[in-house]
Design an enzyme around this catalytic site. Sequence first.
Site, PDB file in Angstrom:
ATOM      1  N   ASP A 306      15.597  88.002  68.047  1.00 50.13           N
ATOM      2  CA  ASP A 306      15.830  88.391  69.427  1.00 50.13           C
ATOM      3  C   ASP A 306      16.081  89.900  69.485  1.00 50.13           C
ATOM      4  O   ASP A 306      16.123  90.571  68.463  1.00 50.13           O
ATOM      5  CB  ASP A 306      16.989  87.601  70.030  1.00 50.13           C
ATOM      6  CG  ASP A 306      18.288  87.763  69.249  1.00 50.13           C
ATOM      7  OD1 ASP A 306      18.287  88.484  68.231  1.00 50.13           O
ATOM      8  OD2 ASP A 306      19.303  87.179  69.644  1.00 50.13           O
ATOM      9  N   ASP A 566      21.363  83.756  67.893  1.00 53.25           N
ATOM     10  CA  ASP A 566      22.774  83.385  67.962  1.00 53.25           C
ATOM     11  C   ASP A 566      23.155  82.654  69.232  1.00 53.25           C
ATOM     12  O   ASP A 566      24.322  82.384  69.468  1.00 53.25           O
ATOM     13  CB  ASP A 566      23.657  84.628  67.815  1.00 53.25           C
ATOM     14  CG  ASP A 566      23.413  85.650  68.927  1.00 53.25           C
ATOM     15  OD1 ASP A 566      22.526  85.413  69.775  1.00 53.25           O
ATOM     16  OD2 ASP A 566      24.104  86.684  68.940  1.00 53.25           O
ATOM     17  N   ASP A 570      18.465  79.505  71.187  1.00 54.21           N
ATOM     18  CA  ASP A 570      17.804  79.783  69.911  1.00 54.21           C
ATOM     19  C   ASP A 570      17.784  78.563  68.993  1.00 54.21           C
ATOM     20  O   ASP A 570      17.154  78.598  67.933  1.00 54.21           O
ATOM     21  CB  ASP A 570      18.504  80.930  69.176  1.00 54.21           C
ATOM     22  CG  ASP A 570      18.435  82.240  69.933  1.00 54.21           C
ATOM     23  OD1 ASP A 570      17.381  82.505  70.536  1.00 54.21           O
ATOM     24  OD2 ASP A 570      19.427  82.993  69.929  1.00 54.21           O
ATOM     25  N   ASN A 634       3.302  76.625  20.708  1.00 52.58           N
ATOM     26  CA  ASN A 634       3.920  76.153  19.471  1.00 52.58           C
ATOM     27  C   ASN A 634       3.746  74.642  19.287  1.00 52.58           C
ATOM     28  O   ASN A 634       3.446  74.164  18.187  1.00 52.58           O
ATOM     29  CB  ASN A 634       5.409  76.498  19.462  1.00 52.58           C
ATOM     30  CG  ASN A 634       5.649  77.975  19.226  1.00 52.58           C
ATOM     31  OD1 ASN A 634       4.801  78.671  18.655  1.00 52.58           O
ATOM     32  ND2 ASN A 634       6.784  78.471  19.683  1.00 52.58           N
ATOM     33  N   ASN A 659      13.828  75.254  19.569  1.00 52.91           N
ATOM     34  CA  ASN A 659      13.882  75.351  21.025  1.00 52.91           C
ATOM     35  C   ASN A 659      15.274  75.693  21.523  1.00 52.91           C
ATOM     36  O   ASN A 659      15.425  76.430  22.516  1.00 52.91           O
ATOM     37  CB  ASN A 659      13.413  74.030  21.650  1.00 52.91           C
ATOM     38  CG  ASN A 659      11.905  73.907  21.649  1.00 52.91           C
ATOM     39  OD1 ASN A 659      11.231  74.426  22.518  1.00 52.91           O
ATOM     40  ND2 ASN A 659      11.383  73.235  20.643  1.00 52.91           N
ATOM     41  N   ASP A 663      15.959  78.938  23.808  1.00 53.46           N
ATOM     42  CA  ASP A 663      16.431  78.760  25.183  1.00 53.46           C
ATOM     43  C   ASP A 663      17.773  79.431  25.412  1.00 53.46           C
ATOM     44  O   ASP A 663      18.027  79.984  26.488  1.00 53.46           O
ATOM     45  CB  ASP A 663      16.525  77.276  25.511  1.00 53.46           C
ATOM     46  CG  ASP A 663      15.171  76.687  25.886  1.00 53.46           C
ATOM     47  OD1 ASP A 663      14.312  77.463  26.341  1.00 53.46           O
ATOM     48  OD2 ASP A 663      14.971  75.479  25.723  1.00 53.46           O
TER      49      ASP A 663
END
Length: 841
Positions: A306, A566, A570, A634, A659, A663
């Site tokens: 707005d 607001d 709206d 892999n 792994n 990770d």
Amino acid sequence: MTNRTAPPATTVDAAEGLSSAAASARLVEDGPNAVGTSAPSLMRTIGGQFRNVVLLLLLVTAVVSAVLGQVQDAIVIAVILLTSVGLGAVNEYRSALVSSAMTDRLRHTARVLRDGVWTTVDVRDIVVGDLVRLGVGSVVPADATLVSAQDLELDESVLTGESRPVERRSDQLVLQGAVVVSGSGDARVSATGRATEFGGIAAGLRSRAPETAFQAGLARFSMLLVWVAVSLMVLIVVAGVAFSRPLLTTVLFALAIAVGVTPQLLPAVVSTALASGARLLKRSDVLVKRLVCVEDLGGVDVLVTDKTGTLTSGGLRFQDALDPTGRPAPTLLGVARATVPPDVPDGGTAGSVADALDREILDASVDVAIGTLPVVLATRPFDHERMTSSALVLEHDGSRRLIVKGAPDVVLAQCTDVASAGHETLQRLLAAGHRVIAVATAIVSGSTMTADPLGVNDSFVLEGFLVFEDPPRPGVADAISALRDLGVQVVVVTGDDPVVAAGLARDVGIPVGSPMLGSEIGPTGSGPSAARVLDAGVVARVRPADKAGVVRALRDAGKTVAFLGDGVNDALALHAADVGISVLSATDVARDAADVVLLDKRLDAVATAVRTGRRVFANTLKYVMMGTSSNIGNMLSAAVAASFLPFLPLLPAQVLLNNLIYDLGQLAIPSDRVDPERLTAPARWDVGAVRRFMLVFGPVSSVFDFVTFAVLLGVVHASPAEFRTVWFVESLLTQSLVVFVVRTNRVPSWRSRPGRWLALGALGSAAAGVVLPLSPIGALVDFSPLPGTLLMVIAVIAVVYLLLVEGLKAFAFRYVFRNDSGAHRTAHHVRRLAARFGRAR
């Protein structure tokens, strides 16, 4: 919704409310007016982590390994599982606590008659028998029977899905959650909390909320990995049977490979990134109701907003009262004042632009000689559809006059014989950027008792114009520029005149073509109207349904839309947008409809939110791209090697340990720096792009694995233990260091500086891969110490691999990968409105 039969009236007189004592007693007896939304629960949050298919796969594999007596494998998998679930649950729970605290901060109130006086109470303290007052913008706080109603229309879409307002009259039932679109009324409460119809609907909120685009993208990606994992498992089991390997060992190896394919800590990385983004936004006075909204903000490419209070200061100030010829007419304030409701919100209360204008008229009329005011017989409050308010007054000579004030084009259309001077005065005021309200009157017959102009056949005469000032907000031009740099186009929707709105938009840097009128928005939001909206840049004289139509038109055209508003008018657009944004001082209905709440209505905060969302998405995508390409490479190598080697290339525990170390080194990805050029356009989930990335970079990793195999078997003649140790070190070293290449699109990669913690994590993983075989832990998982020559071979392979990936990246990002993801959709549901009727304190 069809008209409902009202329940039997309470024993309380219709004109009276409850006493404070009676209300307190009923509150104790019936409980709070809450639908039962539960408080954050750590146990529920932990349980919710297992909705992720990756974590379910880990859990199944850990249980199978433990049952089959493979304690090492079970322990390693358990560590991975606990790390991912723990990090994900902690971050999500912390976010839920922040969201809960914000919900408590957003107080929701209603006007109730207590002890004979209209007072404001928390909606959760409303009880059966209370008399509540309904006005434009308010949400019906409980199921109630109308005692009186004046031109009352409700938006019941949250209950019925029907977007058109429904008229309600006295003695009809109004339901909790409906929004007052126009008119006013008083209603006697007949049911509260879970006993209401809305409470029954909200009972389903304990089920999982609909997925956002971010969550849907993760789900599609996870299913892609499941299919890859299943394919590799089948290949390994078939090869194991062909080589007559022990079935138990083969199955465990296949499970380890399946786990290795998946980025096991993806849920933890995602939740860490989103929580980090939410905390950053909170420091910038931006509160997100749901954690995933952080990423959704990053996908925004159109912001519909707005004008008043966003592009302007919002401090509407009365400047002048003029007659049609442009001469001062102070008595016009007295005429206009008759249309102002007596309970118009003051400056500290959230309200509409109409409320602000009415407050200015009241304040200005105190300081101006306006003469004796007429007696007001009836009023009709401001209507967002008609864009006018009106009053029927009794003049001192006994005549009755109907006064209409509102949008100049609407008021002038009701007048007859408007002199050219009136049109010229209006155009001059609009061209100067003023906000203008027109006032007209009509003498009506003595029997008339309605304030509705549509019910009067008499001719209206233009009395003049009220002129207001609302200058541009300081810094708004810089915020518009920042959004433009982020690839976000700003579209202004306003109820103001198109000339005024377009002039202001140009002043703050918004490209404006030919301003569009709300009446041009098609009922279904067709594609051509979306193109017209984007070209216009400004849509003026909009009604509530027009705002939602603008949003739908843009979304149907493939745009990801945020709406900033607001006011009560709206709410429909906030629900229709991908991301609804409101402010702390907004009307209750606007805050309830929003996903994101700003502590201050500043566009620069929106730019910060979009930038943060894109940073979160970019870092999440880094983990996905790096993890899948390395893991796929892999694990593909392992599956192929298992099909021709007389022994397993890695033991199950070694696969899982590889792994886990990798990770853990990637957990710092959410804190990584993001190249500025990656923030200039929305990024969205594209499973096809992820698949192409895997197919390009995964096989490259496998090629170097096969080179390593050839050296070990043909040159070194390594034993099974040496073979496994060398490949473990080589694979961990290459996939840890390739992070520095793949984390950026820049060529060469060293033109982009990584975050400190990511650099430490990647280098730490690489170092752990080299040191582990030499440590006591290495012997526990059947590693053997490596001679210096083999370490040199590994180093050469790693360097050549990184150089090749650097060159391949330069080619692939130019010719293979495209940011061609389509539009996404964010589901909206009753959960947001239920927050106002949340748990009891």
